[in-house]
Every structure is written in structure tokens, then in C-alpha cells.
Design a protein around this motif. Sequence first.
Motif, PDB file in Angstrom:
ATOM      1  N   PRO A   1       7.186  -9.476  13.017  1.00  0.00           N
ATOM      2  CA  PRO A   1       7.323  -8.101  13.523  1.00  0.00           C
ATOM      3  C   PRO A   1       7.402  -7.098  12.379  1.00  0.00           C
ATOM      4  CG  PRO A   1       9.425  -9.232  13.636  1.00  0.00           C
ATOM      5  CD  PRO A   1       8.420 -10.253  13.152  1.00  0.00           C
ATOM      6  N   PHE A   2       6.990  -5.880  12.672  1.00  0.00           N
ATOM      7  CA  PHE A   2       7.117  -4.797  11.700  1.00  0.00           C
ATOM      8  C   PHE A   2       7.293  -3.482  12.456  1.00  0.00           C
ATOM      9  CE2 PHE A   2       2.542  -5.344  12.454  1.00  0.00           C
ATOM     10  CZ  PHE A   2       2.158  -4.061  12.811  1.00  0.00           C
ATOM     11  N   ILE A   3       7.711  -2.452  11.747  1.00  0.00           N
ATOM     12  CA  ILE A   3       7.873  -1.116  12.310  1.00  0.00           C
ATOM     13  C   ILE A   3       7.176  -0.128  11.387  1.00  0.00           C
ATOM     14  CG2 ILE A   3       9.504   0.688  13.017  1.00  0.00           C
ATOM     15  CD1 ILE A   3      11.565  -1.464  13.510  1.00  0.00           C
ATOM     16  N   LEU A   4       6.315   0.720  11.915  1.00  0.00           N
ATOM     17  CA  LEU A   4       5.644   1.718  11.089  1.00  0.00           C
ATOM     18  C   LEU A   4       6.679   2.715  10.567  1.00  0.00           C
ATOM     19  CD1 LEU A   4       2.366   2.332  13.109  1.00  0.00           C
ATOM     20  CD2 LEU A   4       2.823   0.677  11.297  1.00  0.00           C
ATOM     21  N   PRO A   5       6.564   3.123   9.326  1.00  0.00           N
ATOM     22  CA  PRO A   5       7.670   3.843   8.668  1.00  0.00           C
ATOM     23  C   PRO A   5       8.019   5.197   9.252  1.00  0.00           C
ATOM     24  CG  PRO A   5       5.710   3.783   7.272  1.00  0.00           C
ATOM     25  CD  PRO A   5       5.458   2.841   8.410  1.00  0.00           C
ATOM     26  N   ASN A   6       7.063   5.944   9.755  1.00  0.00           N
ATOM     27  CA  ASN A   6       7.344   7.303  10.205  1.00  0.00           C
ATOM     28  C   ASN A   6       7.350   7.449  11.722  1.00  0.00           C
ATOM     29  OD1 ASN A   6       7.436   8.669   7.507  1.00  0.00           O
ATOM     30  ND2 ASN A   6       5.357   7.845   7.399  1.00  0.00           N
ATOM     31  N   SER A   7       6.336   6.916  12.389  1.00  0.00           N
ATOM     32  CA  SER A   7       6.286   6.997  13.855  1.00  0.00           C
ATOM     33  C   SER A   7       7.268   6.040  14.507  1.00  0.00           C
ATOM     34  CB  SER A   7       4.876   6.695  14.340  1.00  0.00           C
ATOM     35  OG  SER A   7       4.509   5.364  13.985  1.00  0.00           O
ATOM     36  N   LYS A   8       7.711   5.009  13.763  1.00  0.00           N
ATOM     37  CA  LYS A   8       8.631   3.977  14.253  1.00  0.00           C
ATOM     38  C   LYS A   8       8.022   3.132  15.371  1.00  0.00           C
ATOM     39  CE  LYS A   8      11.581   5.557  11.329  1.00  0.00           C
ATOM     40  NZ  LYS A   8      11.754   4.860  10.028  1.00  0.00           N
ATOM     41  N   ILE A   9       6.702   3.133  15.450  1.00  0.00           N
ATOM     42  CA  ILE A   9       6.022   2.267  16.419  1.00  0.00           C
ATOM     43  C   ILE A   9       6.218   0.818  15.993  1.00  0.00           C
ATOM     44  CG2 ILE A   9       3.787   1.594  17.380  1.00  0.00           C
ATOM     45  CD1 ILE A   9       2.873   4.493  16.926  1.00  0.00           C
ATOM     46  N   LYS A  10       6.593  -0.034  16.949  1.00  0.00           N
ATOM     47  CA  LYS A  10       6.813  -1.448  16.668  1.00  0.00           C
ATOM     48  C   LYS A  10       5.500  -2.224  16.838  1.00  0.00           C
ATOM     49  CE  LYS A  10      11.630  -1.359  18.219  1.00  0.00           C
ATOM     50  NZ  LYS A  10      12.599  -1.896  19.190  1.00  0.00           N
ATOM     51  N   GLY A  11       5.346  -3.238  16.015  1.00  0.00           N
ATOM     52  CA  GLY A  11       4.163  -4.072  16.107  1.00  0.00           C
ATOM     53  C   GLY A  11       4.457  -5.482  15.661  1.00  0.00           C
ATOM     54  N   ALA A  12       3.430  -6.312  15.689  1.00  0.00           N
ATOM     55  CA  ALA A  12       3.547  -7.700  15.241  1.00  0.00           C
ATOM     56  C   ALA A  12       2.205  -8.153  14.720  1.00  0.00           C
ATOM     57  CB  ALA A  12       4.021  -8.601  16.367  1.00  0.00           C
ATOM     58  N   CYS A  13       2.238  -9.064  13.744  1.00  0.00           N
ATOM     59  CA  CYS A  13       1.015  -9.569  13.128  1.00  0.00           C
ATOM     60  C   CYS A  13       1.164 -11.069  12.902  1.00  0.00           C
ATOM     61  CB  CYS A  13       0.769  -8.850  11.804  1.00  0.00           C
ATOM     62  SG  CYS A  13      -0.793  -9.262  11.002  1.00  0.00           S
ATOM     63  N   SER A  14       0.126 -11.807  13.163  1.00  0.00           N
ATOM     64  CA  SER A  14       0.155 -13.258  12.939  1.00  0.00           C
ATOM     65  C   SER A  14       0.280 -13.579  11.459  1.00  0.00           C
ATOM     66  CB  SER A  14      -1.122 -13.900  13.477  1.00  0.00           C
ATOM     67  OG  SER A  14      -1.221 -13.768  14.867  1.00  0.00           O
ATOM     68  N   SER A  15       0.988 -14.674  11.183  1.00  0.00           N
ATOM     69  CA  SER A  15       1.085 -15.151   9.804  1.00  0.00           C
ATOM     70  C   SER A  15       0.526 -16.557   9.636  1.00  0.00           C
ATOM     71  CB  SER A  15       2.548 -15.132   9.349  1.00  0.00           C
ATOM     72  OG  SER A  15       3.313 -16.098  10.065  1.00  0.00           O
ATOM     73  N   GLY A  16       0.099 -17.196  10.727  1.00  0.00           N
ATOM     74  CA  GLY A  16      -0.386 -18.575  10.652  1.00  0.00           C
ATOM     75  C   GLY A  16      -1.694 -18.764  11.390  1.00  0.00           C
ATOM     76  N   TYR A  17      -2.433 -19.771  11.005  1.00  0.00           N
ATOM     77  CA  TYR A  17      -3.701 -20.119  11.640  1.00  0.00           C
ATOM     78  C   TYR A  17      -3.688 -21.595  12.009  1.00  0.00           C
ATOM     79  CZ  TYR A  17      -8.739 -20.898  12.236  1.00  0.00           C
ATOM     80  OH  TYR A  17      -9.969 -21.244  12.725  1.00  0.00           O
ATOM     81  N   PHE A  18      -4.004 -21.895  13.270  1.00  0.00           N
ATOM     82  CA  PHE A  18      -3.925 -23.254  13.806  1.00  0.00           C
ATOM     83  C   PHE A  18      -5.336 -23.722  14.161  1.00  0.00           C
ATOM     84  CE2 PHE A  18       0.024 -21.134  14.387  1.00  0.00           C
ATOM     85  CZ  PHE A  18       1.005 -22.093  14.229  1.00  0.00           C
ATOM     86  N   ARG A  19      -5.774 -24.751  13.524  1.00  0.00           N
ATOM     87  CA  ARG A  19      -7.137 -25.255  13.734  1.00  0.00           C
ATOM     88  C   ARG A  19      -7.072 -26.634  14.378  1.00  0.00           C
ATOM     89  NH1 ARG A  19     -12.205 -23.972  11.923  1.00  0.00           N
ATOM     90  NH2 ARG A  19     -13.657 -25.669  11.509  1.00  0.00           N
ATOM     91  N   LEU A  20      -7.489 -26.716  15.622  1.00  0.00           N
ATOM     92  CA  LEU A  20      -7.448 -27.974  16.368  1.00  0.00           C
ATOM     93  C   LEU A  20      -8.812 -28.609  16.541  1.00  0.00           C
ATOM     94  CD1 LEU A  20      -4.921 -27.160  19.248  1.00  0.00           C
ATOM     95  CD2 LEU A  20      -4.472 -28.241  17.047  1.00  0.00           C
TER      96      LEU A  20
END
Length: 449
Positions: free
Chosen positions: A386-405
Amino acid sequence: MGWYPHMMVGADRQVSLSRCLAIVVGLSGHAYLAGCGPPDPPPHPVPAGTVNAQREQDLDYLVAAIEQIHPKPFLRIQETNFEEIVEGVRLSIPELDDAGFHLALSRVLASIQDAHCGLEVFNSSAYPIVSSLNAEAFDEGWFVVSCTEDHSDLLASRIVAIDGQPYETLVDRCSEYIPAANAHRVVYRAPRWLMVPGFLHALGLCAEADRYTVEFELPSGEHISRDFLSGKLDSESGVHVLSGKEDLPRSIHPQSHETGAPYWWTYEPDNRLLYLQYNAVQTHDDYPFDDMVDSFLERIDQGGVDVVVVDVRYNGGGNNGLIGPLDRGLTARAQGGDLDRIYVLVSGRTFSSGVDVGVRLRDNASAPVVGTPTGGMPNSFGNRVPFILPNSKIKGACSSGYFRLVDGEPPTLNPHEHIGRPWADYSIGRDTAMEWVRAQGNERTTTPP
């Protein structure tokens, strides 16, 4: 009645350290994860002195977060195309209001085509939602499955248009803003996004930011229009299109075990069929997943079971390190000849680790996949940061992993047998996919040797 969630993305695909090692050994040579310890988001800058400069900071922070956290941000979009989108947003900053800027940032993050990424939209100050209706996608279109009591006359009606725009056109127009890796995820998610007048207004698709007019086709064929306000509940209680109908199959909706666990099973003696509804790849303190799997496999070993159905149509994912006991247990019994057939039911709602269940049982237990293409990819991202944009304070999320099956990059888990979701069946309480499975067993028992 299943009102909309507050966040923009479904359950995360997670993995433990031991699971990381298992995947490396099992898929030697395949890169699957950027690292088992997810990176932190970038630090916030000192706020700039003007609104436009602060927006540029938020845009730059979003790009930095994607590049720092995401393991393969340009797997599905060329980096030059991504940069063009970013610079287009930068040039438009002076002309955008808050909602338009929020929308532009959503497009930037959605452009990398990772459904685990996204910015908060629903119930945010920028985009209050119409809470009176709950629509879902079916083969024949989008239908109202539940609503507040004061709109109960709209139950079972098809949504035709919003502010004069055909619903199908709206779905197509909003697709580049919905975090998704395939069209099936967009179709499943679209009704939630289109319940936000501010979103459509920012797109230039409706006249006002807090209201719009929806055209419905009633079951009688009559067309009516009604105005809706965002951010307002006219009633605290709701009604569902299947409310009051008797003898509904439990499989027609996602349901929980009596303990609250997101999985349960039942045995149908007439069909010699064991059915498991598996709605989240999670465990539960009062009914651990391993305990459920033990009892499920014990029931197979007692005899009288020819067919097993694992239903992940409503499974939005979770921790894929938990799947192993079910996969190994069913695979062993299928290979040992203890079962006639294992079926896996999937849908556009099947996502993340829910897709993993289908892939593993297909590949390891030779289970036919039945239903509609999944909203998640067999190879996909996860482990959101998760992260929060510094000025608008909009919350977000970004993947950190990749799963290859699997090899390649198939956009979906395609069923062996495509069984759609007809509104004509659902509206009377018929589970089309399960009826198809039962029919296969009946055909085998009635076919002469």
C-alpha cells in the motif's frame, strides 16, 4: 445483499517464504517473484507551493512507486506507451478538477494491466457511489440483482443506458481505468465503477457529478427511467432478486461455513457427488483450512463418491501457500483411481490465488475446468504494497511479486467446457454449471456398457 467494498482491488495473491522456495524448485528456470520481502514505497517529498506543482509531485510519486515496487511494470505495456500516458496527464494538470485528476492517475496505474494494483475509488470523497442498486453481468447483459426496498420494482430489470449512453458503450469506455489484465475482469468489475456518477462525469459521459438517469428494461419488456443520487442510501435494508424463492441451490451464491470460514462442503448421495465451495484462499481460526481438507478427503475415502466438484467461481484469491493440501489430496485420489472425475468451476470473478486452484487441479489432477474464462491470469502479480500519494492523500496499492505457474502468458484460465451464466437460469434460482456437471454423471450411469 452485498453492497460494494471500499477499495478498488480484490483479495491479494500472497506467498510465504517456504512457498517461494517450493515454486523455485518446481518451476526451475522460471522467474516468478521479485523477492519474498516486498519493498517499501518511496518517501514523501516536501510539499510544493502550488496546487499544480503538488499534483505533479503526486504524479511523479505514483510513477516512482510503480517503478520501485512493481517487479515487471512493463510486461503488458511498452515503456514508451506508459511514458506517453504519464506525460499526457502532466500536460493536462492545469485543466483538471480534483475528480478529473484522480481519474487521470487511475488510468496511469491501470495502464500496466495488473488487477492487483489500483487507487481507492469507491466511497472516496472524489467519487461517492450510488448505493441503491447492485448490478451483475450475465450472458444477456447487466441486471439488477439487489437494491434498496424503495426501488424493489427494478429487481430483475436489465440496465439499458445511463444518461443516454448505452451500457455496453460505458463498459468499453471505462475499461482503461479499471485495473485488469483481461476483458473478463473488466466485465465483472464494471457495474461497480458505473455506479459512480462522478467517475462518468469526469469521463464526460454524464452531465452531473452527483446524479444520473438510468434506463431499465423491466421483465415485462417495458422501459422506464429513474434518477439516482450518489452517496445516499434511501433505505437501510435491501432485497434480492432470489429473496423468497424456495429450494435454492446453496451453490448459486457465495456462502460461508457456519463458523464464518470461506469454504464448506456437502455430499449429494443421489449423484454420488461431493461439492466444495471454496470462496477465498484463506484459513479460519474456528475452522482451519487444513481441518476442512482433512474432513473433505476422509469423506472421499469412506466411499460412495464418484465425482468431486471444487467451486472457485466466487474465489477472489488469498494466500496461495495454503492450496497444497487440497491439491495433493485430490491429485493422489484421482491418480489412484478413487474418483471418476474432478471438476473445477470458474467464472470471471475467479481471481488471483483462486485461479491458482484451478490451474493446479487441472494440471495435477486432470480436472476439467467448467464455466466461463477467469478474471485473473494463470501467471499474475500479487503481494500488494500500500501507499498514499503525498498531497492528495489518495490511497493505492501496487504489486511487489510475480507468480509464474504456466508457460507463456495466457490472458485467462479458459474452461474446457464453456458454461455461461444465463440470466434466464439465475433469475429462477437455477445453477447452470452445477446442473451440467450432474448431467454428466447421469449420462455415465445411464449409458449401456
